[in-house]
Design an enzyme around this catalytic site. Structure first.
Site, mmCIF file in Angstrom:
data_model
loop_
_atom_site.group_PDB
_atom_site.id
_atom_site.type_symbol
_atom_site.label_atom_id
_atom_site.label_comp_id
_atom_site.label_asym_id
_atom_site.label_seq_id
_atom_site.Cartn_x
_atom_site.Cartn_y
_atom_site.Cartn_z
ATOM 1 N N HIS A 1 27.003 84.017 2.583
ATOM 2 C CA HIS A 1 27.005 84.739 4.590
ATOM 3 C C HIS A 1 28.253 84.753 4.226
ATOM 4 C CE1 HIS A 1 28.136 80.712 4.623
ATOM 5 N NE2 HIS A 1 29.113 80.852 5.618
ATOM 6 N N HIS B 1 31.914 85.532 7.885
ATOM 7 C CA HIS B 1 31.992 85.566 9.524
ATOM 8 C C HIS B 1 32.172 86.330 9.691
ATOM 9 C CE1 HIS B 1 32.202 81.408 7.870
ATOM 10 N NE2 HIS B 1 30.867 81.429 7.863
ATOM 11 N N GLU C 1 37.370 79.545 7.698
ATOM 12 C CA GLU C 1 36.181 78.372 7.533
ATOM 13 C C GLU C 1 36.700 77.645 6.687
ATOM 14 O OE1 GLU C 1 32.267 78.744 6.507
ATOM 15 O OE2 GLU C 1 32.444 77.233 5.377
ATOM 16 N N HIS D 1 30.242 83.557 1.137
ATOM 17 C CA HIS D 1 29.920 82.768 0.222
ATOM 18 C C HIS D 1 28.939 81.582 1.009
ATOM 19 C CE1 HIS D 1 31.634 82.510 5.295
ATOM 20 N NE2 HIS D 1 31.033 80.833 4.450
ATOM 21 N N ARG E 1 23.180 76.900 1.854
ATOM 22 C CA ARG E 1 23.794 77.571 2.925
ATOM 23 C C ARG E 1 23.841 78.960 2.792
ATOM 24 N NH1 ARG E 1 23.681 80.673 7.126
ATOM 25 N NH2 ARG E 1 25.548 80.926 8.768
ATOM 26 N N GLU F 1 28.023 78.881 14.599
ATOM 27 C CA GLU F 1 27.883 79.042 13.065
ATOM 28 C C GLU F 1 26.060 79.845 12.792
ATOM 29 O OE1 GLU F 1 29.306 78.576 9.950
ATOM 30 O OE2 GLU F 1 27.256 78.497 8.687
HETATM 31 MN MN MN Z 1 30.257 79.742 6.822
#
Ligand code: MN
Ligand code: MN
Length: 345
Positions: free
Chosen positions: A55, A57, A62, A101, A52, A124
């Site tokens: 990125h 947020h 999280e 992360h 993933r 997400e």
């Molecule tokens: Mn994340």
């Protein structure tokens, strides 16, 4: 109360997933699940090597629990330091709001993990991704920041990658054994399943708060294992909303909203439940196997008021008057905190 049917239940694993190279994700924000105002959650799967992407947020921290597989994460702090951690099934991570992360599945089996966010508005699908950032700024700006020519910048992924397939890191076969890893606590990693649980008549409870895992200032978590016929007793949380992911088994959960309103639903593996702060609730194992529930709370402190403690602490004359009951009745009430009550033999 027909209109409140399914009010606190969302069948997350039945949702149409978002897919990409090596990854599958299903998310529930307040848009999908209107009751879940204070917390949102995601069930994500990655193939070995897949990530993933890098990125951050802007609006949520999280907290994650690894259900299966082995993972690696990196996270950058505002002081410029980067931390790399490795996780096995049963481990938890916590990333503060805004810290960049990446999540990677390492080893040989698919990874499955549950992400919990301390904001119901979190999705997400609307995160800040490194590919999106770099391909959105003027080419000359990206070139200067990456030490590349503008032609070379044009060769990078354009748009938001979200998932990407990477090589499985060569070291992953040489990682310490799961037993040794279980003893390792780091700034971003807490081995919740390896914690010695509180043992009750009808099951066990593991809890991780900011006390055991100091980085996790805004989210605490719990793992409940409830025996067939047993139940997490009637209780509420004065300080937090509760987001539940049913890992294994079958359950009935009831949420009490005062003035005679109770919302009762049946839950199975892959379902999500939600309980607003302060609302009374119980979770009963209705199956013939152990019920496993993962819970996230939007506070770094864990607080619960259990019915048994409340009754045990009050004088008999008050209980008799309050319930219009005789001593023969009220003397059978719990005399100590129960938390998970066993099945009635
Ligand atoms: Mn994340
Ligand atoms: Mn609860």
């Amino acid at each position: 109360m027909a209109s409140t049917n399914n009010m606190f239940k969302y069948q997350l694993e039945k949702k149409q997933p978002r897919t990409g190279p090596g990854g599958i994700t299903r998310g529930a924000s307040v848009n999908d699940f209107p009751a879940s105002k204070g917390l949102a959650g995601v069930s994500m799967r990655l193939e070995p090597g897949a990530i993933r992407e890098l990125h951050w947020h802007a609006n949520a921290a999280e907290w994650a629990y690894v259900v299966a597989g082995r993972m690696r994460t990196t996270i950058v702090h505002p002081d410029g330091k980067t931390y790399i951690d490795h996780f096995s099934a049963g481990d938890v991570w916590y990333f503060p709001k805004g810290y960049g992360h990446v999540l990677q599945c390492i080893g040989t089996e698919e990874c499955h993990f549950i992400l919990i966010f301390d904001n119901g508005d979190f999705s997400e699908d609307h995160t800040f991704s490194i590919t999106d950032f770099i391909s959105s700024v003027p080419k000359e700006v990206a070139a200067r920041n990456l030490n590349l020519s503008t032609e070379e910048v044009g060769q990078l992924y354009q748009g938001e990658a979200y998932f990407a397939q990477c090589a499985v890191p060569g070291f992953s076969n040489h990682l310490a054994t799961p037993r040794a890893e279980a003893e390792l606590v780091s700034m971003h990693r807490y081995p919740l399943a390896a914690q010695q649980p509180r043992v009750f008549q009808g099951g066990t409870q593991r809890v991780v708060t900011a006390k055991e895992f100091p980085i996790a200032q805004t989210i605490s978590g719990s793992l409940l294992e409830i025996e067939p016929g047993a139940m997490r007793e009637m209780h509420w949380h004065p300080n937090a909303d509760e987001w539940q992911y049913y890992l294994e088994g079958h359950a009935e959960m009831g949420v009490f909203l005062a003035e005679g309103n109770i919302v009762v639903d049946q839950y199975e593996a892959g379902d999500v439940g939600y309980v607003p702060m302060g609302a009374g609730h119980y979770i009963k194992n209705t199956g013939d196997t152990v019920l496993k529930v993962l819970i996230g709370f939007n506070s770094g402190q864990y607080q619960a008021i259990d019915l048994s403690s409340w009754l045990a602490g009050n004088p008999q004359d008050i209980l008799q008057g309050n319930f219009h009951a005789s001593a023969a009745i009220t003397e059978q009430f719990p005399k100590e905190q129960s938390v998970i009550t066993g099945s009635k033999a």
